[in-house]
Motif scaffolding. Structure first.
Motif, PDB file in Angstrom:
ATOM      1  N   MET A 175       0.935  -1.042  -0.070  1.00  0.00           N
ATOM      2  CA  MET A 175       0.148  -0.172  -0.132  1.00  0.00           C
ATOM      3  C   MET A 175       0.892   1.252   0.072  1.00  0.00           C
ATOM      4  N   ASN A 176       0.461   2.359  -0.779  1.00  0.00           N
ATOM      5  CA  ASN A 176       1.299   3.614  -0.783  1.00  0.00           C
ATOM      6  C   ASN A 176       0.152   4.839  -0.634  1.00  0.00           C
ATOM      7  N   GLY A 177       0.857   5.881  -0.513  1.00  0.00           N
ATOM      8  CA  GLY A 177       0.138   7.161  -0.246  1.00  0.00           C
ATOM      9  C   GLY A 177       0.876   8.204  -0.705  1.00  0.00           C
ATOM     10  N   SER A 178       0.374   9.328  -0.968  1.00  0.00           N
ATOM     11  CA  SER A 178       1.245  10.778  -1.492  1.00  0.00           C
ATOM     12  C   SER A 178       1.899  10.637  -2.605  1.00  0.00           C
ATOM     13  N   PHE A 179       1.686   9.855  -3.575  1.00  0.00           N
ATOM     14  CA  PHE A 179       2.365   9.831  -4.842  1.00  0.00           C
ATOM     15  C   PHE A 179       2.111  11.254  -5.565  1.00  0.00           C
ATOM     16  N   HIS A 180       1.194  11.910  -5.133  1.00  0.00           N
ATOM     17  CA  HIS A 180       0.779  13.323  -5.251  1.00  0.00           C
ATOM     18  C   HIS A 180       0.882  14.302  -4.235  1.00  0.00           C
ATOM     19  N   ALA A 181       1.713  15.404  -4.448  1.00  0.00           N
ATOM     20  CA  ALA A 181       2.010  16.215  -3.308  1.00  0.00           C
ATOM     21  C   ALA A 181       0.697  16.812  -2.628  1.00  0.00           C
ATOM     22  N   ASN A 182      -0.422  17.325  -3.520  1.00  0.00           N
ATOM     23  CA  ASN A 182      -1.618  17.806  -2.876  1.00  0.00           C
ATOM     24  C   ASN A 182      -2.494  17.022  -2.628  1.00  0.00           C
ATOM     25  N   GLU A 183      -2.086  15.598  -2.445  1.00  0.00           N
ATOM     26  CA  GLU A 183      -3.076  14.554  -1.964  1.00  0.00           C
ATOM     27  C   GLU A 183      -2.378  14.096  -0.718  1.00  0.00           C
ATOM     28  N   TRP A 184      -1.833  14.959   0.109  1.00  0.00           N
ATOM     29  CA  TRP A 184      -1.191  14.491   1.131  1.00  0.00           C
ATOM     30  C   TRP A 184      -2.091  14.263   2.504  1.00  0.00           C
ATOM     31  N   ILE A 185      -3.323  14.253   2.427  1.00  0.00           N
ATOM     32  CA  ILE A 185      -4.280  13.630   3.319  1.00  0.00           C
ATOM     33  C   ILE A 185      -4.152  11.962   3.285  1.00  0.00           C
ATOM     34  N   THR A 186      -3.793  11.630   2.147  1.00  0.00           N
ATOM     35  CA  THR A 186      -3.916  10.064   2.122  1.00  0.00           C
ATOM     36  C   THR A 186      -2.695   9.664   3.315  1.00  0.00           C
ATOM     37  N   THR A 187      -1.647  10.185   3.171  1.00  0.00           N
ATOM     38  CA  THR A 187      -0.729   9.901   4.151  1.00  0.00           C
ATOM     39  C   THR A 187      -1.349   9.814   5.741  1.00  0.00           C
ATOM     40  N   SER A 188      -2.049  10.857   6.098  1.00  0.00           N
ATOM     41  CA  SER A 188      -2.586  11.044   7.514  1.00  0.00           C
ATOM     42  C   SER A 188      -3.673   9.822   7.551  1.00  0.00           C
ATOM     43  N   VAL A 189      -4.456   9.489   6.732  1.00  0.00           N
ATOM     44  CA  VAL A 189      -5.609   8.579   6.956  1.00  0.00           C
ATOM     45  C   VAL A 189      -4.774   7.116   7.077  1.00  0.00           C
ATOM     46  N   MET A 190      -3.942   6.967   6.111  1.00  0.00           N
ATOM     47  CA  MET A 190      -3.235   5.758   6.078  1.00  0.00           C
ATOM     48  C   MET A 190      -2.466   5.421   7.380  1.00  0.00           C
ATOM     49  N   MET A 191      -1.927   6.626   8.046  1.00  0.00           N
ATOM     50  CA  MET A 191      -0.838   6.260   9.402  1.00  0.00           C
ATOM     51  C   MET A 191      -2.019   6.158  10.388  1.00  0.00           C
ATOM     52  N   TYR A 192      -3.427   6.606  10.297  1.00  0.00           N
ATOM     53  CA  TYR A 192      -4.430   6.419  11.322  1.00  0.00           C
ATOM     54  C   TYR A 192      -4.724   4.868  11.301  1.00  0.00           C
ATOM     55  N   TRP A 193      -4.882   4.424   9.984  1.00  0.00           N
ATOM     56  CA  TRP A 193      -5.209   2.915   9.839  1.00  0.00           C
ATOM     57  C   TRP A 193      -4.205   2.153  10.748  1.00  0.00           C
ATOM     58  N   LEU A 194      -2.849   2.358  10.043  1.00  0.00           N
ATOM     59  CA  LEU A 194      -1.702   1.755  10.507  1.00  0.00           C
ATOM     60  C   LEU A 194      -1.873   1.485  11.874  1.00  0.00           C
ATOM     61  N   HIS A 195      -1.899   2.643  12.761  1.00  0.00           N
ATOM     62  CA  HIS A 195      -1.859   2.639  14.018  1.00  0.00           C
ATOM     63  C   HIS A 195      -2.894   1.781  14.660  1.00  0.00           C
ATOM     64  N   GLU A 196      -4.137   1.913  14.209  1.00  0.00           N
ATOM     65  CA  GLU A 196      -5.061   1.058  14.783  1.00  0.00           C
ATOM     66  C   GLU A 196      -4.916  -0.363  14.458  1.00  0.00           C
ATOM     67  N   TYR A 197      -4.042  -0.730  13.558  1.00  0.00           N
ATOM     68  CA  TYR A 197      -3.725  -2.187  13.183  1.00  0.00           C
ATOM     69  C   TYR A 197      -2.730  -2.752  14.254  1.00  0.00           C
ATOM     70  N   VAL A 198      -1.747  -2.087  14.179  1.00  0.00           N
ATOM     71  CA  VAL A 198      -0.522  -2.605  15.099  1.00  0.00           C
ATOM     72  C   VAL A 198      -0.954  -2.455  16.536  1.00  0.00           C
ATOM     73  N   ASP A 199      -1.607  -1.301  17.008  1.00  0.00           N
ATOM     74  CA  ASP A 199      -2.184  -1.263  18.340  1.00  0.00           C
ATOM     75  C   ASP A 199      -3.070  -2.514  18.835  1.00  0.00           C
ATOM     76  N   ALA A 200      -3.809  -3.131  17.842  1.00  0.00           N
ATOM     77  CA  ALA A 200      -4.677  -4.238  18.068  1.00  0.00           C
ATOM     78  C   ALA A 200      -3.786  -5.570  18.085  1.00  0.00           C
ATOM     79  N   LEU A 201      -2.698  -5.630  17.375  1.00  0.00           N
ATOM     80  CA  LEU A 201      -1.632  -6.811  17.217  1.00  0.00           C
ATOM     81  C   LEU A 201      -0.965  -6.463  18.637  1.00  0.00           C
ATOM     82  N   GLY A 202      -0.510  -5.367  19.033  1.00  0.00           N
ATOM     83  CA  GLY A 202       0.135  -5.078  20.183  1.00  0.00           C
ATOM     84  C   GLY A 202      -0.524  -5.524  21.514  1.00  0.00           C
TER      85      GLY A 202
END
Length: 365
Positions: A124-151
């Motif tokens: 999975m990747n995000g922010s290929f395009h500079a003005n679509e930076w909100i994708t990184t924010s959303v992706m990091m929120y998903w990731l934190h939720e996932y790894v927190d559940a695992l941890g």
């Protein structure tokens, strides 16, 4: 162990206070430590210093709960903020593997986080395009939720067994493909003035770069891939580097695009998901090169998100186009949110709510 400095202090004085050789401090932190270290800086130090730093006016312990709350924040990410959060993540969750898959034009690292050890390989990747930076924010929120559940040893999230997902799946997660571009949009002209004149010229002498889509050299990274690239080159209106849409002088000239190409070639992913904005659509076909299972996967994405699955669009030379064409495996471009780029950050909650099912389905399908 994580500590936070209560006040600015020289590296020498901090080493003395911690009774710790400065070289060991360097080795314990990915950030460069020299001269004076600013107040509120967080550092990772060996656990045997615990008794020294307690009740100190110079440093304080940062508990797991504080780090978790700092990580799971709804916030815009520039490359610096992303790097800081990644360092916290790998301390909190040692099962996350971090590596650098390449560097931007300005030498900024392009990070990959790897979670899981299963045979199914998902990218999975995000922010290929500079003005679509909100994708990184959303992706990091998903990731934190996932790894927190695992941890935390949780068994289920979003209706699925996260421990089984971890065992069955290896996730390659690149949250910011275009760090130079994102920083340009969010922070303005870079301190390195090598590109300043060219950037201003491309941007009609405006210092407002909020609409910038390309990398720092004015190349659209998602028009850089060697699949019918010549068609895009011929029909794109900008014929020279520009804030958006210029595919370059040849395929794969830009280090950011090359980094993702090399990553795919090296890691042999079973599917890729590239997150963009906007339109609430999921593009999944390319010249009928997509495999049969691609449709079943996109129907699950569609069901969970309410986004519209679109098989055919008149577009070439994109990352997903290239992956589907050359590898005959499922690839998806997911357009998060609705409106005009850059999407306002107050759309975060709605985007997250609709799209998080795609993240998890991307892992369990």
């Amino acid at each position: 162990m994580i500590i936070r400095l209560n006040k600015s202090i020289s590296l020498t004085d901090l080493s003395t206070h911690l009774q710790l050789d400065s070289q060991l401090l360097h080795e314990s932190n990915d950030v460069e430590l020299r001269g004076e270290i600013e107040a509120n800086t967080q550092l990772n130090i060996p656990v045997n210093c615990l008794s020294i730093v307690e009740n100190s006016d110079i440093v304080e312990l940062v508990g797991d709960d504080i780090i978790k709350s700092e990580l799971k924040m709804k916030k815009p990410y520039d490359s610096n903020e992303l790097e800081k959060d990644i360092e916290k993540l790998i301390v909190m969750y040692p099962f996350i593997k971090k590596d650098i898959v390449g560097y931007s034009v300005l030498g900024k690292p392009i990070y990959q986080l790897t979670i899981g050890n299963g045979p199914k390989k998902i990218h999975m990747n995000g922010s290929f395009h500079a003005n679509e930076w909100i994708t990184t924010s959303v992706m990091m929120y998903w990731l934190h939720e996932y790894v927190d559940a695992l941890g935390n040893g949780s068994t289920r999230i979003n209706g699925h067994d996260v421990q089984s997902i971890y065992k069955d799946t290896t996730l390659s997660f690149v949250p910011m493909v275009n760090p130079d571009g994102v920083d340009l949009v969010l922070n303005g002209l870079p301190h390195d003035n090598t590109y300043e004149a060219g950037l201003l010229q491309m941007n009609d002498l405006s210092i407002d770069f909020s609409q910038w889509k390309a990398n720092i050299r004015g190349i659209d990274l998602n028009n850089q891939y060697p699949v019918n690239w010549d068609i895009e080159k011929a029909r794109k209106i900008p014929k020279t580097p520009a804030p958006r849409d210029y595919p370059g002088d040849a395929p794969l000239t830009e280090p950011e695009a090359i980094a993702l190409s090399n990553l795919v070639k090296k890691q042999h992913f079973d599917r890729v998901l590239a997150f963009h904005t906007q339109g609430e659509e999921i593009y999944w076909g390319y010249l009928r090169k997509e495999p049969e299972e691609a449709e079943a996967i996109v129907r699950e994405f569609e069901r969970l998100s309410g986004y519209k699955a679109v098989r055919d669009i008149d577009s070439h030379a994109g990352f997903r186009d290239w992956f589907v064409h050359d590898y005959r495996k499922p690839g998806y471009t997911i357009e998060l949110g609705n409106g005009v780029n850059p999407l306002p950050f107050d759309q975060f909650d709605e985007i997250y709510k609709k799209s998080k099912g795609i993240f998890y389905a991307g892992l369990y399908m």
